[in-house]
Design a protein around this motif. Structure first.
Motif, PDB file in Angstrom:
ATOM      1  N   LEU A  64       0.814  -1.203   0.000  1.00  0.00           N
ATOM      2  CA  LEU A  64       0.000   0.000   0.000  1.00  0.00           C
ATOM      3  C   LEU A  64       0.850   1.257   0.000  1.00  0.00           C
ATOM      4  O   LEU A  64       0.453   2.309  -0.476  1.00  0.00           O
ATOM      5  N   LEU A  66       3.464   4.148  -0.704  1.00  0.00           N
ATOM      6  CA  LEU A  66       4.097   4.762  -1.866  1.00  0.00           C
ATOM      7  C   LEU A  66       5.427   5.325  -1.393  1.00  0.00           C
ATOM      8  O   LEU A  66       5.522   6.454  -0.964  1.00  0.00           O
ATOM      9  N   ALA A  77      -1.240  12.901  -1.606  1.00  0.00           N
ATOM     10  CA  ALA A  77      -1.107  12.465  -0.213  1.00  0.00           C
ATOM     11  C   ALA A  77      -0.968  10.963  -0.147  1.00  0.00           C
ATOM     12  O   ALA A  77      -1.583  10.234  -0.914  1.00  0.00           O
ATOM     13  N   PRO A  79      -1.292   7.426   2.103  1.00  0.00           N
ATOM     14  CA  PRO A  79      -2.174   6.975   3.170  1.00  0.00           C
ATOM     15  C   PRO A  79      -1.461   7.026   4.506  1.00  0.00           C
ATOM     16  O   PRO A  79      -0.254   6.887   4.608  1.00  0.00           O
ATOM     17  N   ARG A  80      -2.276   7.221   5.556  1.00  0.00           N
ATOM     18  CA  ARG A  80      -1.711   7.374   6.885  1.00  0.00           C
ATOM     19  C   ARG A  80      -0.998   6.122   7.350  1.00  0.00           C
ATOM     20  O   ARG A  80       0.049   6.157   7.950  1.00  0.00           O
ATOM     21  N   TYR A  84      -0.437  -2.532   5.065  1.00  0.00           N
ATOM     22  CA  TYR A  84      -1.785  -3.080   5.130  1.00  0.00           C
ATOM     23  C   TYR A  84      -2.170  -3.481   6.552  1.00  0.00           C
ATOM     24  O   TYR A  84      -3.305  -3.322   6.984  1.00  0.00           O
ATOM     25  N   ILE A  87      -4.159  -1.282   9.339  1.00  0.00           N
ATOM     26  CA  ILE A  87      -5.573  -0.932   9.241  1.00  0.00           C
ATOM     27  C   ILE A  87      -6.368  -1.957  10.036  1.00  0.00           C
ATOM     28  O   ILE A  87      -6.213  -3.153   9.862  1.00  0.00           O
ATOM     29  N   SER A  98     -10.946   1.754   8.243  1.00  0.00           N
ATOM     30  CA  SER A  98      -9.939   2.746   7.869  1.00  0.00           C
ATOM     31  C   SER A  98      -9.199   3.334   9.051  1.00  0.00           C
ATOM     32  O   SER A  98      -8.314   4.139   8.861  1.00  0.00           O
ATOM     33  N   PRO A 100      -6.509   3.631  11.899  1.00  0.00           N
ATOM     34  CA  PRO A 100      -5.211   3.003  12.132  1.00  0.00           C
ATOM     35  C   PRO A 100      -5.114   2.409  13.533  1.00  0.00           C
ATOM     36  O   PRO A 100      -5.729   2.898  14.469  1.00  0.00           O
TER      37      PRO A 100
END
Lengths: 361, 178
Positions: A64, A66, A77, A79-80, A84, A87, A98, A100
């Motif tokens: 997930l 980047l 942006a 993801p926080r 994977y 989550i 969603s 964390p």
């Protein structure tokens, strides 16, 4: 449109872009609506850059993050969550999941659940074990004795006397004769020798300063029997169940349940140098079925004499509660044992009131 | 009937993306404007709207395997993710349902997305200098002075371009309504 209006339009746009309110000129209202809509139109460059990012992520399969720099100059942006596993998957529903994971939150949540479960279990256990909690206490009749304790006498003090002529009936009720320094004739209710050679006034031995209510009708003032006349079941002359020419249940020529003349003996009350008895074995009374069904609560007050042996006697109900609870209180208190009341270092009998509280929890 | 066909198409897209994540691009294209419209109306700036929109799609891609078709459109699931992210960003407990099923809200989002698509199309049809002024002003938050320097024109001329561009867009929207 003249320049001043265009300037004012631009000022209004500046205010809109800065998030400030502005006085909308009627002529600009529709133009400013267009401005508001333009603020929500996504940039084509962002749309394309995000699409490229999504495709790169999809190409990497389940990864997930980047981690590489985006090829597009438009920033997108990330993801926080870093991967994977960060989550939280929903437990019971299908959804985004969603939020964390935070370790501290999980730990606090787990601890709170453990505490809550422990409280539920403990309260349940307590309710089972204490379906009926009865509080009991011994109420002193004369409170405040400990504030002014009397000194202990060097020897045993007291007084009293008793007598009777072994009648089958208990002594009848009446007044005691006066006290005198010596006794020539013991008192009698039933005079056996109606023609004595040397008549003398009946007296009791004791301080002549003690003056009782004068009466010619002698008897035991503590007796419950009013009639027929009787000197009592004691012996040695006098009146009562004791021995020795006095009046009462004691021994000697005095009055009362004590011995040796004078006045005294019998049951004490708490205070004035007499300590209160202390319960050392006081099992709880049971609740009556009737009262439990009616969820009835309250206090029963009992009168009792706690003897020198620590056992209760002469129990009776002073304040009744009903629903079978009076008898339950009596049954329980009969089984109680006390450290006896003390006077001058000796155990004595005292009268107390005992309040038994019945509470349902 | 159309709705049913659309649902069936969307379902096929979702199932295809679950099998092959690269097919997620189709779902992205179909729902980008609606997600952006939903988020943009709820945050204060374009940057926040872009950040959150990107996060919604990345999380949707990551959790796509757990998505189960329950009758609600796929966009409702995406908007549910957006709701969570918005609530989390505002540091308050989320009270919104995970999957939005309010038809009115979905309809409002669709309406916004449709208007945005129209504006985007109309922007493309504007003369280049007018389009550049609007993009500079509203997408890049630049001032009239900066744009004047960039275009080599006076500030008054740039304000005139801005005014004419807005007027053109307004007239197009009027025509569509009438």
């Amino acid at each position: 449109m003249n320049n001043s209006l265009i300037d004012r339009l631009d000022e209004s746009i500046d205010a809109r872009l800065a998030g400030r309110s502005s006085a909308a000129v009627a002529e600009f209202r529709e133009l400013l609506w267009v401005v508001d809509e333009l603020r929500y139109v996504p940039r084509q460059a962002f749309h394309a850059a995000l699409r490229a990012d999504i495709l790169r992520t999809a190409d990497r399969g389940t990864s997930l993050a980047l981690r590489s720099e985006p090829a597009s100059p438009v920033s997108v942006a990330k993801p926080r969550g870093s991967d994977y596993e960060s989550i939280i998957p929903p437990l019971f529903v299908t959804g985004s999941g969603s939020l964390p994971i935070r370790g501290s939150h999980l730990a606090v949540s787990f601890a709170l659940h453990v505490v809550a479960l422990a409280l539920v279990a403990a309260s349940g256990w307590w309710m089972v074990e204490n379906r009926t909690v009865v509080r009991t206490r011994v109420a002193q009749l004369i409170p405040g004795s400990s504030d002014y304790p009397l000194p202990i006498a060097p020897g045993k003090i007291g007084g009293g006397g008793g007598g009777g002529d072994q009648d089958k009936m208990a002594a009848s009720r009446g007044a005691a004769p006066r006290f005198a320094a010596e006794q020539l004739t013991p008192p009698a209710v039933v005079v056996r020798n109606e023609d004595p050679k040397l008549p003398a006034e009946p007296t009791l031995i004791g301080s002549p300063t003690m003056i009782l209510s004068p009466s010619d009708k002698y008897g035991d003032s503590m007796a419950a029997v009013l009639a027929p006349p009787s000197n009592g079941t004691g012996s040695g002359g006098g009146i009562g169940s004791g021995h020795g020419g006095g009046v009462g249940a004691g021994t000697g020529p005095g009055l009362g349940a004590g011995e040796g003349g004078g006045l005294g003996g019998g049951v004490y009350t708490v205070g004035g140098g007499v300590s209160a008895p202390r319960p050392i074995f006081d099992p709880d009374p049971e609740y009556s079925d009737e009262a439990r069904k009616a969820k009835f609560q309250g206090n029963v007050e009992l009168f009792a004499v706690i003897g020198p042996d620590g056992r209760p006697r002469d129990l009776r109900v002073i304040r009744s509660l009903g629903m079978g609870l009076d008898q339950k209180a009596l049954d329980a208190v009969w089984k109680w044992r006390f450290a006896p009341a003390m006077k001058d270092g000796h155990a004595v009998a005292v009268q107390v009131s005992i309040e038994v509280a019945f509470r349902l929890y | 009937m159309k709705a049913t066909e659309h649902d069936a198409d969307e379902r096929r897209l979702v199932e295809a993306a679950q099998r092959d994540p690269r097919r997620f691009a189709g779902l992205y294209e179909a729902n980008f404007r609606r997600v952006y419209a939903y988020v943009a109306r709820r945050v204060g700036s374009r940057e926040e709207a872009e950040d959150l929109t990107a996060e919604v799609f990345h999380q949707a891609l990551a959790g796509l395997g757990r998505f189960a078709w329950q009758g609600a459109p796929f966009v409702a699931w995406l908007l549910g993710i957006a709701s969570h992210l918005l609530a989390h960003r505002w540091q308050r407990a989320t009270t919104q349902p995970e999957v939005l099923s309010d038809d009115l809200e979905l309809a409002a989002v669709d309406d916004q997305a449709e208007r945005q698509a129209l504006f985007a199309q109309m922007l493309d049809r504007l003369p280049p200098d007018q389009r550049r002024v609007l993009e500079g002003r509203f997408f890049e938050q630049r001032s009239i002075r900066e744009l004047a320097q960039e275009l080599g024109r006076s500030e008054g001329a740039v304000k005139q371009l801005q005014f004419r561009a807005l007027e053109t867009l307004r007239n197009h929207m009027r025509d569509r309504r009438e």
